[in-house]
Design an enzyme around this catalytic site. Structure first.
Site, PDB file in Angstrom:
ATOM      1  CD1 TRP A 133      38.431  68.402  -7.305  1.00 30.58           C
ATOM      2  CD2 TRP A 133      40.144  67.007  -6.770  1.00 30.58           C
ATOM      3  NE1 TRP A 133      39.428  69.124  -6.463  1.00 30.58           N
ATOM      4  CE2 TRP A 133      40.509  68.205  -6.228  1.00 30.58           C
ATOM      5  CE3 TRP A 133      41.130  65.871  -6.588  1.00 30.58           C
ATOM      6  CZ2 TRP A 133      41.791  68.588  -5.810  1.00 30.58           C
ATOM      7  CZ3 TRP A 133      42.329  66.249  -5.792  1.00 30.58           C
ATOM      8  CH2 TRP A 133      42.593  67.530  -5.664  1.00 30.58           C
ATOM      9  CG  ASP A 214      40.328  61.336  -3.276  1.00 26.66           C
ATOM     10  OD1 ASP A 214      40.617  61.820  -2.184  1.00 26.66           O
ATOM     11  OD2 ASP A 214      40.104  61.902  -4.394  1.00 26.66           O
ATOM     12  CE  LYS A 250      38.209  69.974   0.722  1.00 34.28           C
ATOM     13  NZ  LYS A 250      37.486  70.762  -0.052  1.00 34.28           N
TER      14      LYS A 250
HETATM   15  N1  PLP Z   1      39.874  64.596  -3.502  1.00 32.37           N
HETATM   16  C1  PLP Z   1      38.883  65.182  -3.905  1.00 32.37           C
HETATM   17  C2  PLP Z   1      37.661  64.378  -4.436  1.00 32.37           C
HETATM   18  C3  PLP Z   1      38.704  66.374  -3.262  1.00 32.37           C
HETATM   19  O1  PLP Z   1      37.362  66.976  -3.700  1.00 32.37           O
HETATM   20  C4  PLP Z   1      39.766  67.091  -2.750  1.00 32.37           C
HETATM   21  C5  PLP Z   1      39.646  68.535  -2.575  1.00 32.37           C
HETATM   22  O2  PLP Z   1      38.908  69.274  -2.968  1.00 32.37           O
HETATM   23  C6  PLP Z   1      40.917  66.307  -2.553  1.00 32.37           C
HETATM   24  C7  PLP Z   1      40.946  65.166  -3.014  1.00 32.37           C
HETATM   25  C8  PLP Z   1      42.175  66.906  -1.932  1.00 32.37           C
HETATM   26  O3  PLP Z   1      42.065  68.113  -1.500  1.00 32.37           O
HETATM   27  P1  PLP Z   1      43.358  68.555  -0.411  1.00 32.37           P
HETATM   28  O4  PLP Z   1      44.510  68.428  -1.387  1.00 32.37           O
HETATM   29  O5  PLP Z   1      43.044  69.925  -0.084  1.00 32.37           O
HETATM   30  O6  PLP Z   1      43.120  67.595   0.619  1.00 32.37           O
END
Ligand code: PLP
Length: 401
Positions: A133, A214, A250
């Site tokens: 990411w 993560d 999600k």
């Molecule tokens: N880590 C990964 C791998 C992700 O795909 C995402 C969201 O797309 C996040 C962390 C964190 O997203 P959020 O800050 O919206 O919880």
């Protein structure tokens, strides 16, 4: 003239910029497969019934007020969150060896972790999977942690480069931080098998690496919350000290509520207390304390049996719809006789398919077919519907011929 004349225009965000371009497109058949947000079979955003129920209970609860939360957030939310990822019967939880703070979703958890590590774990680099990411590469340096990478994806097999991964972890200096996607790796949709996780654990242990999980997709990969937490639990139950970043964006559809958690699993309860106090020191000057609404929703879902059971079914429903879209897209491509092997669409896990389309092909998808996706060839399967699978397949077919 302005004081800011010299400020250069920043490039659009590689993921959120796709949504901007999508909004500006007037074509009726356009599809947004860029951002990782769930869509219903009608292509609409979804607010879960369990979330609606929790919110109704909150409105009715006159004992709730709008006072500040503590620096670390809602304590019951924190307790429920660590139990969700680790299991309520986890020894580390029972022994008080897990420090948890509420965070601004997964991103915020990573940011607090990064700054904590930049302060108390100086000199160690974080190894990120290649690819990962995109935001990971910016969050860690902002917290004072240098970024390196380890091999992860093999484009030739469209699967895991397990040997490369093991070699790179073995070569990392002792004490290095290893970022692992707990499940549903973003952007590749490729996860290690159970056996491969056990091997990774061995290397991490032998080389004294610090694992940072993560976990942005618990429940989204398989539809089962416990199964998607297996890798994390394997490491924690092996007695390792680990860091866990959780997001409810999600799996509860709470994207804009910005609700998540950061946990440090440590060797003893005394250390856990000190770590907690320093997490607060990171948070206080950054945003003082977190917002309460999202935490209260999660708290009401995880602590109320009826809401929890309803939520579990809804998570499974979302995961199942995504999986069924994999089948729909795959069979539509088969029918068209699209050149190449597309089995990776079925084999990859979670929200995304890493299609293997190159940058020129992606440009064709967008310019000619109004299908919006990230330039690396990633599509969000959550944005596909039965009605549009055929259209998407035809666009892919045209782009690869
Ligand atoms: N880590 C990964 C791998 C992700 O795909 C995402 C969201 O797309 C996040 C962390 C964190 O997203 P959020 O800050 O919206 O919880």
């Amino acid at each position: 003239g302005s004081i800011w004349n010299g400020v250069p225009q920043a490039p659009p965000d590689p993921i959120l910029g796709v949504s901007e371009a999508f909004k500006a497109d007037k074509d009726g058949s356009k599809m947004n497969l860029g951002v990782g947000a769930y869509r219903t079979e009608e292509g609409k955003p979804l607010v879960l019934n369990s979330v609606r129920a929790a919110e109704r209970q909150m409105v009715a609860d006159m004992s709730l007020n709008k006072e500040y939360l503590g620096i670390g957030g809602n304590p019951n939310f924190c307790k429920l969150s660590r139990e969700l990822i680790l299991g309520a019967d986890c020894a580390a939880v029972r022994e008080g060896r897990v420090s948890t703070v509420q965070s601004l979703s997964g991103t915020g958890a990573l940011r607090i972790a990064a700054e904590f590590l930049g302060t108390f774990y100086k000199g160690a680099a974080v190894y990120l999977p290649n690819p990962t990411w995109g935001n990971h590469k910016k969050i860690f340096p902002n917290g004072g942690v240098a970024v390196k990478s380890y091999r992860y994806y093999n484009p030739a097999t469209r699967g895991l480069d397990f040997q490369g991964l093991c070699e790179d972890l073995c070569a990392a200096p002792a004490g290095s931080i290893i970022l692992l996607h707990a499940c549903a790796h973003n952007p590749t949709g490729v996860d290690p098998t159970h056996e491969q996780w056990a091997e990774i654990l061995k290397v991490v242990k032998a080389k004294q690496l610090l694992p940072l999980f993560d976990s942005a997709y618990q429940g989204f990969a398989s539809g089962d919350l416990d199964r998607d937490a297996q890798a994390v639990r394997m490491f924690v139950n092996a007695g390792l000290e680990v860091i866990i970043c959780q997001s409810y964006a999600k799996n509860m559809g709470l994207y804009g509520e910005r609700i998540g958690a950061l946990s440090f699993v440590v060797a003893d309860a005394g250390v856990a207390k000190k770590v907690y106090s320093q997490m607060q020191q990171v948070i206080r000057p950054m945003y003082s304390n977190p917002p309460m609404h999202g935490a209260a929703i999660v708290e009401r879902i995880l602590s109320n049996k009826e809401n929890y059971e309803a939520w579990k079914l809804e998570v499974k429903g979302m995961a199942d719809r995504i999986i069924s879209m994999r089948t729909a897209l795959h069979s539509a491509l088969q029918k068209l006789g699209t050149p190449g092997n597309w089995d990776h669409i079925l084999n990859q896990i979670g929200m995304f398919t890493f299609t293997g389309l190159n940058s020129a092909q992606v440009t064709n998808m967008t310019k000619k077919h109004h299908v919006y996706m990230t330039q690396d060839g990633r599509i969000s399967m959550a944005g596909v519907t039965a009605a549009k699978a055929q259209y998407l397949a035809a666009a892919i077919d045209d782009s690869v011929r």
